[in-house]
Design a protein around this motif. Structure first.
Motif, mmCIF file in Angstrom:
data_model
loop_
_atom_site.group_PDB
_atom_site.id
_atom_site.type_symbol
_atom_site.label_atom_id
_atom_site.label_comp_id
_atom_site.label_asym_id
_atom_site.label_seq_id
_atom_site.Cartn_x
_atom_site.Cartn_y
_atom_site.Cartn_z
ATOM 1 N N ARG A 171 3.193 24.696 -20.087
ATOM 2 C CA ARG A 171 2.459 25.978 -20.157
ATOM 3 C C ARG A 171 3.413 27.149 -20.230
ATOM 4 N N MET A 172 4.492 27.083 -19.452
ATOM 5 C CA MET A 172 5.504 28.145 -19.435
ATOM 6 C C MET A 172 6.169 28.238 -20.802
ATOM 7 N N SER A 194 0.845 -1.206 0.000
ATOM 8 C CA SER A 194 0.000 0.000 0.000
ATOM 9 C C SER A 194 0.877 1.252 0.000
ATOM 10 N N ALA A 195 1.958 1.236 0.822
ATOM 11 C CA ALA A 195 2.852 2.403 0.895
ATOM 12 C C ALA A 195 3.501 2.642 -0.465
ATOM 13 N N LEU A 196 3.932 1.561 -1.138
ATOM 14 C CA LEU A 196 4.561 1.709 -2.462
ATOM 15 C C LEU A 196 3.574 2.279 -3.470
ATOM 16 N N ILE A 197 2.306 1.814 -3.396
ATOM 17 C CA ILE A 197 1.282 2.329 -4.328
ATOM 18 C C ILE A 197 1.071 3.834 -4.094
ATOM 19 N N VAL A 198 0.990 4.226 -2.788
ATOM 20 C CA VAL A 198 0.775 5.646 -2.458
ATOM 21 C C VAL A 198 1.941 6.480 -2.994
ATOM 22 N N VAL A 199 3.201 5.996 -2.780
ATOM 23 C CA VAL A 199 4.395 6.736 -3.252
ATOM 24 C C VAL A 199 4.335 6.850 -4.782
ATOM 25 N N ALA A 200 3.987 5.740 -5.466
ATOM 26 C CA ALA A 200 3.943 5.757 -6.938
ATOM 27 C C ALA A 200 2.891 6.746 -7.428
ATOM 28 N N VAL A 201 1.720 6.782 -6.754
ATOM 29 C CA VAL A 201 0.651 7.706 -7.176
ATOM 30 C C VAL A 201 1.096 9.153 -6.977
ATOM 31 N N ILE A 202 1.709 9.429 -5.786
ATOM 32 C CA ILE A 202 2.168 10.802 -5.501
ATOM 33 C C ILE A 202 3.220 11.212 -6.534
ATOM 34 N N PHE A 203 4.149 10.295 -6.840
ATOM 35 C CA PHE A 203 5.218 10.584 -7.802
ATOM 36 C C PHE A 203 4.617 10.898 -9.183
ATOM 37 N N SER A 204 3.638 10.079 -9.609
ATOM 38 C CA SER A 204 3.028 10.289 -10.934
ATOM 39 C C SER A 204 2.311 11.631 -10.982
ATOM 40 N N ILE A 205 1.553 11.932 -9.912
ATOM 41 C CA ILE A 205 0.800 13.202 -9.899
ATOM 42 C C ILE A 205 1.768 14.369 -9.949
ATOM 43 N N THR A 206 2.839 14.301 -9.129
ATOM 44 C CA THR A 206 3.813 15.396 -9.073
ATOM 45 C C THR A 206 4.479 15.560 -10.440
ATOM 46 N N THR A 207 4.888 14.442 -11.059
ATOM 47 C CA THR A 207 5.559 14.506 -12.364
ATOM 48 C C THR A 207 4.638 15.141 -13.398
ATOM 49 N N ALA A 247 2.123 17.169 -12.869
ATOM 50 C CA ALA A 247 1.907 18.583 -12.552
ATOM 51 C C ALA A 247 3.102 19.411 -13.016
ATOM 52 N N VAL A 248 4.326 18.909 -12.722
ATOM 53 C CA VAL A 248 5.540 19.658 -13.102
ATOM 54 C C VAL A 248 5.613 19.771 -14.616
#
Ligand SMILES: O=C1C=c2cc(C(=O)O)[nH]c2=CC1=O
Length: 298
Positions: A269-270, A247-260, A262-263
């Motif tokens: 856009r810039m 579960s922790a790995l899935i959460v980290v992977a989701v956060i990483f994907s969302i952050t990537t 977004a960046v």
């Protein structure tokens, strides 16, 4: 079996934990008598139910056989064995779940000392998980000893009508085990105690029937099935740790994907708003244009 759809085999789910006999009420198997701690309430139809074949010393020493003479009323004092606190509590639901997980049907010496044996676990001479321990009493044996009276003495226990309900539940567990372990349901071929090898006849049934003929589920064999809800196997510590890590790995992977994402979307856009040439590139200014013209003239 009887071609009678209204016929059923009731059972007592004795794996409820605690020190209360839930079927020991006057509308079922008889409450405790208010006058006699070991007796059955006079309001129960079983209060005067009498024991037969009690004179075991006579059968042993005089060689007499039981002639069905009724003797004393049945005795029962659930959870009342003060000398043996271990048998003052009924088995827990988890014990049933655990014994259903034991993989081997039986192991040498195919006896009450067998370890990692489903047969010995349900019988109650080992821990419900299968490990043999001479001081342990569990499941079927514990339910008998909990009754603490007629139903707790092997030579007398069938005299207490609870015997039938206790054994139909034990049989229902066996049936569920057979259903869950078709590949490891192997009955001992040899070296079992006398009369218990696979092809030996079950004594005293007539017409003769071998052990292996009865080693099939009730629907296949006798045409009935048990209606029972089995307790789920509790999650082990290893499984809890594995689930937490995954579960922790899935959460980290989701956060990483969302952050990537977004960046990247911000960067794109810039980029869209920037001039084609950045500040570092030289621009055509008047001087440059002049220089180009000069060059082309030359
Ligand atoms: O009636 C029975 C009584 C039993 C007592 C034990 C024990 O483990 O001490 N086991 C029993 C089985 C019976 O069927």
């Amino acid at each position: 079996m009887l071609q009678d759809p209204s016929f059923a085999l009731p059972y007592w789910n004795f794996a409820i934990g605690g020190n209360r006999c839930d079927i020991c009420t006057d509308d079922l198997m008889g409450a405790r008598s208010s006058f006699d701690l070991n007796g059955i309430s006079p309001n129960s139809i079983f209060s005067q139910w009498r024991v037969i074949c009690e004179s075991v010393e006579d059968y042993d020493t005089l060689g007499t056989i039981c002639n069905n003479t009724e003797t004393s009323p049945i005795r029962r004092n659930p959870a009342g064995n003060v000398a043996r606190p271990m048998v003052q509590r009924l088995p827990e639901p988890k014990d049933v779940a655990d014994c259903l997980e034991v993989n081997m049907f039986d192991t040498p010496p195919f006896y009450s000392t067998s370890t990692e044996s489903f047969r010995n676990s349900i019988e109650g001479y080992s821990h419900p998980q299968g490990t043999y321990d001479p001081v342990v009493r569990s499941l079927h044996n514990l339910a008998h000893l909990f009754l603490n009276g007629t139903g707790g003495q092997t030579h007398l226990s069938p005299n207490d009508p609870i015997f039938v309900l206790l054994h139909t539940f034990t049989d229902a567990i066996f049936d569920e085990w057979l259903r869950r372990h078709p590949e490891s349901a192997v009955y001992p071929l040899e070296n079992a105690p006398i009369g218990h090898n696979r092809e030996y006849n079950m004594v005293p049934f007539w017409p003769p029937v071998t052990n292996v003929e009865m080693f099939v589920t009730a629907p296949e064999n006798l045409g009935y099935s048990y209606e029972a809800d089995w307790p789920a196997r509790p999650i082990t510590l290893t499984e809890i740790i594995s689930i937490t890590v995954v579960s922790a790995l899935i959460v980290v992977a989701v956060i990483f994907s969302i952050t990537t994402c977004a960046v990247r979307s911000k960067a794109s856009r810039m980029e869209g708003r920037q001039p084609l040439l950045g500040e570092q590139y030289q621009r055509y200014d008047d001087h440059d244009r002049h220089a180009v013209k000069t060059q082309s003239v030359v």
